[in-house]
Design a protein around this motif. Sequence first.
Motif, PDB file in Angstrom:
ATOM      1  N   MET A  49      41.516 -28.841  -4.097  1.00  0.00           N
ATOM      2  CA  MET A  49      40.792 -28.330  -5.245  1.00  0.00           C
ATOM      3  C   MET A  49      39.557 -29.146  -5.581  1.00  0.00           C
ATOM      4  O   MET A  49      38.557 -28.599  -6.040  1.00  0.00           O
ATOM      5  N   PHE A  50      39.575 -30.456  -5.359  1.00  0.00           N
ATOM      6  CA  PHE A  50      38.430 -31.226  -5.804  1.00  0.00           C
ATOM      7  C   PHE A  50      37.346 -31.399  -4.739  1.00  0.00           C
ATOM      8  O   PHE A  50      36.212 -31.742  -5.063  1.00  0.00           O
ATOM      9  N   VAL A  51      37.646 -31.143  -3.469  1.00  0.00           N
ATOM     10  CA  VAL A  51      36.647 -31.344  -2.416  1.00  0.00           C
ATOM     11  C   VAL A  51      35.411 -30.472  -2.626  1.00  0.00           C
ATOM     12  O   VAL A  51      34.282 -30.979  -2.606  1.00  0.00           O
ATOM     13  N   PRO A  52      35.539 -29.138  -2.819  1.00  0.00           N
ATOM     14  CA  PRO A  52      34.326 -28.336  -3.057  1.00  0.00           C
ATOM     15  C   PRO A  52      33.541 -28.793  -4.282  1.00  0.00           C
ATOM     16  O   PRO A  52      32.308 -28.775  -4.280  1.00  0.00           O
ATOM     17  N   LEU A  53      34.249 -29.208  -5.325  1.00  0.00           N
ATOM     18  CA  LEU A  53      33.573 -29.675  -6.534  1.00  0.00           C
ATOM     19  C   LEU A  53      32.760 -30.932  -6.244  1.00  0.00           C
ATOM     20  O   LEU A  53      31.609 -31.054  -6.685  1.00  0.00           O
ATOM     21  N   PHE A  54      33.318 -31.868  -5.492  1.00  0.00           N
ATOM     22  CA  PHE A  54      32.601 -33.097  -5.177  1.00  0.00           C
ATOM     23  C   PHE A  54      31.376 -32.831  -4.309  1.00  0.00           C
ATOM     24  O   PHE A  54      30.378 -33.548  -4.395  1.00  0.00           O
ATOM     25  N   VAL A  55      31.437 -31.798  -3.468  1.00  0.00           N
ATOM     26  CA  VAL A  55      30.274 -31.445  -2.650  1.00  0.00           C
ATOM     27  C   VAL A  55      29.132 -30.964  -3.542  1.00  0.00           C
ATOM     28  O   VAL A  55      27.971 -31.339  -3.349  1.00  0.00           O
ATOM     29  N   VAL A  56      29.457 -30.149  -4.547  1.00  0.00           N
ATOM     30  CA  VAL A  56      28.441 -29.688  -5.487  1.00  0.00           C
ATOM     31  C   VAL A  56      27.840 -30.867  -6.244  1.00  0.00           C
ATOM     32  O   VAL A  56      26.626 -30.949  -6.443  1.00  0.00           O
ATOM     33  N   ILE A  57      28.691 -31.793  -6.658  1.00  0.00           N
ATOM     34  CA  ILE A  57      28.207 -32.980  -7.369  1.00  0.00           C
ATOM     35  C   ILE A  57      27.286 -33.800  -6.475  1.00  0.00           C
ATOM     36  O   ILE A  57      26.229 -34.275  -6.913  1.00  0.00           O
ATOM     37  N   ALA A  58      27.667 -33.956  -5.189  1.00  0.00           N
ATOM     38  CA  ALA A  58      26.831 -34.711  -4.253  1.00  0.00           C
ATOM     39  C   ALA A  58      25.489 -34.019  -4.053  1.00  0.00           C
ATOM     40  O   ALA A  58      24.433 -34.670  -4.014  1.00  0.00           O
ATOM     41  N   LEU A  59      25.504 -32.686  -3.938  1.00  0.00           N
ATOM     42  CA  LEU A  59      24.267 -31.933  -3.708  1.00  0.00           C
ATOM     43  C   LEU A  59      23.322 -32.032  -4.891  1.00  0.00           C
ATOM     44  O   LEU A  59      22.144 -32.354  -4.741  1.00  0.00           O
ATOM     45  N   PHE A  60      23.844 -31.787  -6.071  1.00  0.00           N
ATOM     46  CA  PHE A  60      22.976 -31.782  -7.245  1.00  0.00           C
ATOM     47  C   PHE A  60      22.786 -33.170  -7.836  1.00  0.00           C
ATOM     48  O   PHE A  60      21.977 -33.345  -8.746  1.00  0.00           O
ATOM     49  N   GLY A  61      23.501 -34.137  -7.320  1.00  0.00           N
ATOM     50  CA  GLY A  61      23.228 -35.512  -7.701  1.00  0.00           C
ATOM     51  C   GLY A  61      22.104 -36.104  -6.872  1.00  0.00           C
ATOM     52  O   GLY A  61      21.589 -37.176  -7.175  1.00  0.00           O
ATOM     53  N   SER A  62      21.716 -35.399  -5.801  1.00  0.00           N
ATOM     54  CA  SER A  62      20.624 -35.862  -4.947  1.00  0.00           C
ATOM     55  C   SER A  62      19.290 -35.484  -5.580  1.00  0.00           C
ATOM     56  O   SER A  62      19.225 -34.805  -6.599  1.00  0.00           O
ATOM     57  N   GLU A  63      18.200 -35.893  -4.925  1.00  0.00           N
ATOM     58  CA  GLU A  63      16.874 -35.616  -5.459  1.00  0.00           C
ATOM     59  C   GLU A  63      16.344 -34.260  -5.015  1.00  0.00           C
ATOM     60  O   GLU A  63      15.213 -33.901  -5.328  1.00  0.00           O
TER      61      GLU A  63
END
Length: 316
Positions: free
Chosen positions: A291-305
């Motif tokens: 459950m948390f893997v897709p969420l962390f990918v979104v966080i990584a993507l939008f945490g980037s520049e």
Amino acid sequence: GDTRWVLPFFRTLLIYCLVHVIATLVFFFNPNFCSLVISNTALSNYATARDYRSALSGSYSWNGMYTAVAFILCAANFMLTRRKSMKCVWRFVTLLSACSLVLTTKRAHLMFSIVAFIVMYYAVNREKGIGRIAKFFLLACVALIGFCIVASYFPEFNIVISRFTANSFNSDEFLSGRTGLWEFALERWRSRPVFGYGWGSYRYAWVDGGTPVVSVAAHCVPLQLLAECGIVGLLIALIPFLLIVNRVVSAGKGLNKFDENAKLEILISVGFISFFVLYSFCGNQLYDPPMFVPLFVVIALFGSERFRPYGLRNEL
């Protein structure tokens, strides 16, 4: 940051989740084969791995997540694909994922996936006027009527309807006994409101039919964070997450400003964030890897520049 890994990851995730979609359908139509697979693999170690509802996962909650993720990924590709041949393919795969999701009988996964679909559809069509939106809701009503008709011939589909209607919305039965978990989380937070009892400390025990049961999940992420990490821990988790949500929403509002790859990344992120925000109030996706893997990918993507706070990229 370099985000070229994102779309390949989403494709890999889609393939993985589609395996669960297909397994759910195959096991539904072949219950003997389902029993054979479960009894002769590592799935036999899971008490919650029982039939087509759990399929190749350890529980039907996990399978509900896999099929929901597949549905969101397929729906995003369907909405953005322009080639007619590929649009037909994505439409078909989206419907397959939806059928598998229904078969898991997971109410929250189904409801929040539908909400995610509506939010994604609005993000894609918000500039096309009210007519397109009205057409969508008309088709949704037709689909709902069609589902009710199909459910009358397939008792397994009717289970989903009965899970919504059998119990009162005010009853603990409708919430699957979650009120006791939530009350216990609040009690622990009140006793240690600042820092809580520590990550992973939540344990709620009760007796179910003479069998002792222990739950390590409050099935409400904010309440579990309060119980384990106190108000300080909740704020540390919540503030960065809200910043990410703001970036996703801002990017979703300006979806047509981006190139095709970025559009797909944003639309998938909009779907995932919509699903996870809602599901966090009755699930435990922050604690389960499926459950948390897709969420962390979104966080990584939008945490980037790559995406600025107001939906503008550094480079187009």
